[in-house]
Write an enzyme that holds these catalytic residues in place. Structure first.
Site, short mmCIF file in Angstrom:
data_model
loop_
_atom_site.label_atom_id
_atom_site.label_comp_id
_atom_site.label_asym_id
_atom_site.label_seq_id
_atom_site.Cartn_x
_atom_site.Cartn_y
_atom_site.Cartn_z
N THR A 147 0.86 -1.19 0.00
CA THR A 147 0.00 0.00 0.00
C THR A 147 0.89 1.23 0.00
O THR A 147 2.11 1.12 -0.08
CB THR A 147 -0.90 0.02 1.25
OG1 THR A 147 -0.10 0.31 2.41
CG2 THR A 147 -1.61 -1.33 1.46
N CYS A 148 0.26 2.40 0.13
CA CYS A 148 1.06 3.63 0.13
C CYS A 148 1.94 3.74 1.38
O CYS A 148 2.95 4.45 1.36
CB CYS A 148 0.16 4.86 0.01
SG CYS A 148 -1.03 5.04 1.35
N SER A 207 -1.73 1.53 11.33
CA SER A 207 -1.84 2.50 10.24
C SER A 207 -1.32 3.86 10.66
O SER A 207 -1.26 4.19 11.85
CB SER A 207 -3.31 2.64 9.79
OG SER A 207 -3.79 1.42 9.28
N GLU A 212 -8.00 3.60 10.70
CA GLU A 212 -8.51 3.83 9.34
C GLU A 212 -9.05 2.54 8.75
O GLU A 212 -8.57 1.45 9.03
CB GLU A 212 -7.43 4.46 8.46
CG GLU A 212 -6.21 3.59 8.23
CD GLU A 212 -6.14 3.02 6.82
OE1 GLU A 212 -7.13 3.15 6.08
OE2 GLU A 212 -5.12 2.42 6.48
N GLY A 213 -10.07 2.68 7.91
CA GLY A 213 -10.79 1.51 7.42
C GLY A 213 -10.32 0.96 6.09
O GLY A 213 -10.62 -0.19 5.77
N ALA A 290 -9.04 9.17 -10.44
CA ALA A 290 -10.41 8.96 -9.96
C ALA A 290 -10.62 7.52 -9.50
O ALA A 290 -11.73 7.00 -9.56
CB ALA A 290 -11.42 9.32 -11.05
N GLY A 291 -9.53 6.87 -9.05
CA GLY A 291 -9.66 5.52 -8.50
C GLY A 291 -10.18 5.56 -7.06
O GLY A 291 -10.85 6.52 -6.67
#
Length: 549
Positions: A147-148, A207, A212-213, A290-291
């Site tokens: 992930t980021c 996180s 965070e979800g 726009a993801g």
């Protein structure tokens, strides 16, 4: 282990013969840890404790079963050569070692975004990465969570030390980051610690934005991507599925996610912090991408009162769906080739695409017209993509300010104390789920013995049944034959019931894993169920033979 430490260890148990001492040193080094592996533990408390455990094991021969070989040599040195000891150790290398669950990773705590972006693996490449990892000699199963804020590799390793080495070298080769640099930033967790870490990640406790979800959806995607992929095996798949259960329970049974912020909402709040308060309603906003992340940015912009924005995306369909959801907001779609034209007219630019290369380079940004002094005189770039969409050198320009995911800590720090209190509630749930998973995983260790014992009993039953039937002739009816067959099966099942129960670990009884494994080894010895080559060594040999073809 340093050379001096090894020599001191041997001297302390009374070996004067230099050749024997050298060979024992080699044995210890071969079977245990190298100095490079010890140097790679990060500074977090849990990781540091693991490092201390390893060092203590090396210093104390009583704590390490492998080092007991050295302790026994004192009384046998005259009759048993060091070469024979080495041979015995090599033969037992895998039979005494069970497979391990490992996580080798980097995250926002241990590694800056400049390195994380090099190690990032797009979701579409996860299946290929799993195949490559499982092609390594000592890796049996694998999964990728990228992930980021993190890139973590979960594996079932046939040899713990060699597994870490192979995965680290694979990461280096894949990313171009030197192994030595990776060792400075990576963290390593083993077995139950690795499981607990994944459950904390899935629950949002690890996180950047506590609670965070979005991370739970990303863990679910690991399972979806792994379906049908050779290498996403039973243990790894089971661990991720249990992690999803833990994540759901934490969010359902605690209030950790109440009013929680995500990376996207933190990015919007950061932009507000950097803008003059008087310009909140007038700042011109551009969203590139726009993801999933882009849609969340738009959602939080709307929640903050932004009623007009431009969205640049490769295709219009996603933007059209977003416009349909936010009908009261003026959302203008622009294609990717129009991005720089749109940026020239924007005061704040959010970037959140999956591009592997920067979209905004310094040479492009410096040609953009200056923004109005009312919005601070600087064009804001809020880049929440990994790899980054905005070249780092853009921040050198007087006309621009660049913020990336590592800069979001400023925003989330304000709510951290309250969230830490809620996280303490979640730890109890996580511990319950870890215990359940460990019981399930431990039960898998005895499955081969259960199968072999039942097959052994079935062979005897079938053989004796054939002998019995042949002696009784052909006068038996079908019902009589069936009755005799059923009786033989009933006898076998009742005889096996007790041993089978003592091989199962369901987490509902008081038997420890050690007791169950002891029962397993006893049954293997009593009934001669062990093979000459261990399952682990057989798997490694098979892998090597395949790669040589």
């Amino acid at each position: 282990m340093a050379a001096a430490a090894r020599c001191g260890f041997v001297t302390s148990i009374g070996y004067q013969d230099s050749k024997l001492g050298m060979e024992i040193n080699g044995l210890l080094h071969f079977n245990q840890f190298s100095s490079s592996s010890l140097a790679c533990f990060p500074s977090q408390a849990r990781f540091f404790r693991n490092g201390l455990k390893i060092k203590r094991k090396i210093r104390s021969i009583s704590l390490n079963p492998k080092c007991q070989v050295v302790d026994e040599i004192g009384s046998r040195a005259s009759s048993l050569s060091a070469l024979e000891i080495l041979k015995t150790s090599a033969a037992d290398r895998y039979t005494k070692e069970s497979s391990s669950l490992l996580v080798i990773g980097i995250n926002f705590r241990t590694t800056p975004v400049e390195i994380r972006e090099k190690l990032s693996i797009p979701e579409a490449q996860w299946p290929q990465a799993i195949s490559e990892l499982c092609g390594l000699h000592h890796i049996d199963e694998a999964a990728i969570l990228s992930t980021c804020n993190r890139m973590e590799i979960y594996v079932v390793a046939l040899s713990q030390h060699r597994g870490v080495k192979e995965v680290t070298e694979w990461m280096s080769k894949k990313s171009g980051v030197p192994t030595s640099e990776l060792c400075q930033h990576r963290f390593l967790l083993y077995n139950k610690d690795a499981t607990r870490h994944l459950f904390e990640v899935s629950s949002g406790l690890d996180s950047l934005v506590l609670g965070e979800g979005q991370i739970l959806a990303q863990v679910k995607q690991v399972v979806n991507s792994g379906q049908g992929v050779p290498g996403f095996g039973r243990k790894i798949g089971g661990m991720f599925k249990h992690a999803i259960t833990a994540g759901k329970r934490v969010r359902t049974e605690t209030s950790i996610s109440t009013g929680s912020v995500s990376v996207s909402s933190a990015a919007v709040e950061l932009a507000q912090l950097k803008l003059p308060q008087s310009s909140y309603a007038t700042a011109r906003v551009l969203v590139v991408g726009a993801g999933k992340m882009g849609k969340l940015v738009i959602k939080h912009l709307v929640a903050k009162g932004c009623m007009k924005m431009v969205v640049v995306n490769r295709t219009e369909d996603r933007v059209a769906a977003i416009k349909e959801e936010f009908k009261d907001v003026e959302i203008v779609y622009k294609s990717l080739p129009e991005m720089f034209t749109c940026a020239a007219e924007a005061d704040v630019v959010f970037t959140c695409t999956a591009s592997d290369a920067p979209l905004f380079l310094k040479k492009h940004v410096q040609t953009l017209p200056p923004v109005c002094p009312d919005v601070g005189g600087h064009r804001l770039f809020v880049d929440i993509s990994v790899p980054r969409n905005v070249e780092s050198s853009v921040s050198d320009l007087e006309t621009a300010r660049v913020y990336n995911v590592d800069d979001l800590k400023e925003v989330v720090a304000a709510t951290k104390v309250d969230r830490l209190q809620k996280a303490a509630e979640a730890q109890g749930i996580i511990w319950e789920e870890v215990t359940k998973f460990e019981a399930w995983k431990d039960s898998l260790e005895t499955v081969p013995t259960i199968k072999k014992l039942r097959a052994y009993a079935e062979r005897i039953r079938a053989s004796e049944l054939d002998n019995c039937m042949s002696k009784m002739g052909n006068d038996l009816s079908k019902s009589q034959k069936k009755a005799i067959n059923d009786m033989s099966m009933g006898i076998v099942n009742k005889l096996l019931h007790g041993p089978m129960e003592h091989l199962r670990c369901g987490g509902t009884d008081n038997r420890s894993l050690g007791e169950i494994l002891e029962n397993m080894h006893a049954l293997n010895r009593i009934f001669g169920l062990d093979t000459e080559i261990s399952v682990l060594e057989e798997k490694i040999r098979s892998k090597m033979e395949k790669r040589q073809k």
